[in-house]
Design an enzyme around this catalytic site. Structure first.
Site, mmCIF file in Angstrom:
data_model
loop_
_atom_site.group_PDB
_atom_site.id
_atom_site.type_symbol
_atom_site.label_atom_id
_atom_site.label_comp_id
_atom_site.label_asym_id
_atom_site.label_seq_id
_atom_site.Cartn_x
_atom_site.Cartn_y
_atom_site.Cartn_z
ATOM 1 N N ALA A 1 -0.823 2.029 -3.115
ATOM 2 C CA ALA A 1 -2.165 1.602 -2.728
ATOM 3 C C ALA A 1 -2.028 0.730 -1.484
ATOM 4 C CB ALA A 1 -2.799 0.819 -3.869
ATOM 5 N N GLY B 1 1.126 3.265 -6.335
ATOM 6 C CA GLY B 1 0.064 4.265 -6.489
ATOM 7 C C GLY B 1 0.485 5.653 -6.036
ATOM 8 N N GLU C 1 2.148 7.047 -8.943
ATOM 9 C CA GLU C 1 1.111 7.271 -9.954
ATOM 10 C C GLU C 1 0.281 8.512 -9.625
ATOM 11 O OE1 GLU C 1 -0.217 3.224 -9.432
ATOM 12 O OE2 GLU C 1 0.260 2.757 -11.515
ATOM 13 N N GLU D 1 5.221 -2.653 -7.890
ATOM 14 C CA GLU D 1 4.104 -3.608 -7.923
ATOM 15 C C GLU D 1 4.533 -5.000 -8.356
ATOM 16 O OE1 GLU D 1 3.998 -0.497 -9.067
ATOM 17 O OE2 GLU D 1 2.060 0.439 -8.673
HETATM 18 N N1 CAA Z 1 0.045 -0.537 2.056
HETATM 19 C C1 CAA Z 1 -0.259 -0.749 3.360
HETATM 20 N N2 CAA Z 1 0.613 -0.522 4.366
HETATM 21 C C2 CAA Z 1 1.826 -0.055 4.052
HETATM 22 C C3 CAA Z 1 2.203 0.205 2.731
HETATM 23 C C4 CAA Z 1 1.255 -0.045 1.699
HETATM 24 N N3 CAA Z 1 1.487 0.218 0.406
HETATM 25 N N4 CAA Z 1 3.478 0.662 2.717
HETATM 26 C C5 CAA Z 1 3.862 0.696 4.010
HETATM 27 N N5 CAA Z 1 2.879 0.268 4.813
HETATM 28 C C6 CAA Z 1 2.888 0.158 6.275
HETATM 29 C C7 CAA Z 1 3.723 -1.034 6.715
HETATM 30 O O1 CAA Z 1 2.960 -2.224 6.634
HETATM 31 C C8 CAA Z 1 4.074 -0.638 8.120
HETATM 32 O O2 CAA Z 1 2.957 -0.879 8.958
HETATM 33 P P1 CAA Z 1 3.206 -1.586 10.419
HETATM 34 O O3 CAA Z 1 4.052 -0.599 11.184
HETATM 35 O O4 CAA Z 1 1.813 -1.715 10.957
HETATM 36 O O5 CAA Z 1 3.909 -2.873 10.155
HETATM 37 C C9 CAA Z 1 4.233 0.879 8.024
HETATM 38 O O6 CAA Z 1 3.555 1.262 6.837
HETATM 39 C C10 CAA Z 1 5.677 1.310 7.912
HETATM 40 O O7 CAA Z 1 6.253 0.596 6.830
HETATM 41 P P2 CAA Z 1 7.653 -0.190 6.957
HETATM 42 O O8 CAA Z 1 7.833 -0.716 8.349
HETATM 43 O O9 CAA Z 1 7.712 -1.182 5.852
HETATM 44 O O10 CAA Z 1 8.669 1.023 6.726
HETATM 45 P P3 CAA Z 1 10.123 0.940 6.082
HETATM 46 O O11 CAA Z 1 10.702 2.309 6.265
HETATM 47 O O12 CAA Z 1 10.888 -0.214 6.603
HETATM 48 O O13 CAA Z 1 9.887 0.663 4.528
HETATM 49 C C11 CAA Z 1 8.821 1.040 2.372
HETATM 50 C C12 CAA Z 1 9.253 1.644 3.741
HETATM 51 C C13 CAA Z 1 10.055 0.691 1.557
HETATM 52 C C14 CAA Z 1 8.016 2.129 1.646
HETATM 53 C C15 CAA Z 1 7.969 -0.225 2.609
HETATM 54 O O14 CAA Z 1 6.953 0.061 3.555
HETATM 55 C C16 CAA Z 1 7.322 -0.755 1.369
HETATM 56 O O15 CAA Z 1 7.964 -1.381 0.553
HETATM 57 N N6 CAA Z 1 5.991 -0.500 1.205
HETATM 58 C C17 CAA Z 1 5.223 -1.032 0.093
HETATM 59 C C18 CAA Z 1 5.518 -0.292 -1.194
HETATM 60 C C19 CAA Z 1 4.724 -0.905 -2.333
HETATM 61 O O16 CAA Z 1 4.888 -2.053 -2.683
HETATM 62 N N7 CAA Z 1 3.839 -0.102 -2.956
HETATM 63 C C20 CAA Z 1 3.005 -0.541 -4.056
HETATM 64 C C21 CAA Z 1 1.626 -0.908 -3.532
HETATM 65 S S1 CAA Z 1 0.603 -1.630 -4.778
HETATM 66 C C22 CAA Z 1 -0.020 -0.334 -5.697
HETATM 67 O O17 CAA Z 1 0.281 0.809 -5.448
HETATM 68 C C23 CAA Z 1 -0.991 -0.708 -6.786
HETATM 69 C C24 CAA Z 1 -1.300 0.396 -7.761
HETATM 70 O O18 CAA Z 1 -0.547 0.646 -8.676
HETATM 71 C C25 CAA Z 1 -2.552 1.167 -7.653
#
Ligand code: CAA
Length: 258
Positions: free
Chosen positions: A65, A109, A112, A132
């Protein structure tokens, strides 16, 4: 219909939906999930379509998400507005089969959403996780419920409590994905599987999907009884006559969805 956050196309009887927010690794915001729901409902209503594939990019199916959209919300915002999960349930209303073709990250998400599909075909680059907990929240779209049903309590607890990722091999061994293919063959494999399903009898395919899903929501005795009803119903279909006649005549069946 044109969308901003997804790309849709059809190939024969198969609909392909690509999640398309590349700069955010396909993070699932309200707009994307709204469009995904609309596209799914449109393909559900389209009589030409027999199977749907959802995919992302090479780098990410979906990284979860959208965290930027969630960061400043308070309890009332999310509770009252059903934020994030408001339009995540549409996929459960789809009775046609939906395949997730996953390459790269399927996190939070994203994992999911993949689990809401009927089965997951993974590229060898796929990485699944429920991170999460690291954000100070619990999974919000079924992670604590669908993951244990897919992979056992031990593995689900490990994934949800540590937030670590599992690769495609571990995911297949655990039962989360049905097959692994080389990344450059992912879409071809998923589209072929979808095309093969779409050539079968749609009412029968829908009954099978419904019946397998029942296994997760009923006792064994109730599920068996439900399946029996579906089985008997098949004998009211022309497609049952055609399928068995084709077998006896040693030719491919020509199903009419009737
Ligand atoms: N939401 C918003 N933006 C996101 C995102 C997310 N879930 N995941 C990645 N992005 C964005 C980053 O902010 C980044 O944007 P910028 O270039 O503007 O800074 C871009 O995507 C590229 O990401 P990274 O630079 O972080 O890329 P990476 O290759 O170094 O890392 C990754 C990849 C490991 C997937 C890392 O991006 C990450 O950990 N993302 C978050 C994953 C996460 O925590 N997901 C759970 C979300 S909460 C949820 O899903 C709730 C639910 O159950 C419904």
């Amino acid at each position: 219909m044109s969308y901003e956050n997804i790309l849709v196309e059809t190939q024969g009887k198969v609909a392909l939906i690509r999640l398309n927010r590349p700069k955010a690794l396909n993070a699932l915001n309200d707009a994307l999930m709204g469009e995904l729901g609309e596209a799914l409902l449109a393909f559900e209503a389209d009589e030409q379509i027999g199977c749907i594939v959802i995919t992302g990019s090479e780098k990410a199916f979906a990284a979860g998400a959208d965290i930027l959209g969630m960061a400043s919300l308070n309890f009332i915002d999310v509770h009252k507005g059903e934020f994030i999960t408001r339009n995540w349930e549409t996929i459960r209303r789809i009775r046609k089969p939906v395949i997730a073709a996953v390459a790269g990250f399927a996190l939070g998400g994203g994992c999911e959403l993949a689990m809401m599909c009927d089965f997951i075909i993974a590229a060898d680059t796929a990485k699944f996780g429920q991170p999460e907990v690291k954000l100070g929240i619990v999974p919000g779209a079924g992670g604590t419920q669908r993951l244990p049903r897919a992979v056992s309590k031990a593995k689900a607890m490990d994934m949800c409590l540590t937030g670590r990722m599992m690769d495609a091999v571990e995911a297949e061994r655990a039962g989360l994905v049905s097959r692994i293919v080389p990344a450059d063959k992912l879409l071809e494999e998923a589209m072929t599987a979808a095309g093969n399903i779409a050539d079968l009898s749609l009412p029968v395919v829908m009954m099978i999907k419904d019946s397998v899903n029942r296994a997760y929501e009923s006792t064994l005795a109730e599920g068996i009884k439900y399946e029996r009803g579906q089985f008997y119903s098949c004998f009211a279909l022309e497609d049952q006559k055609e399928g068995m006649k084709a077998f006896i005549e040693k030719r491919p069946a020509n199903f009419k969805n009737a």
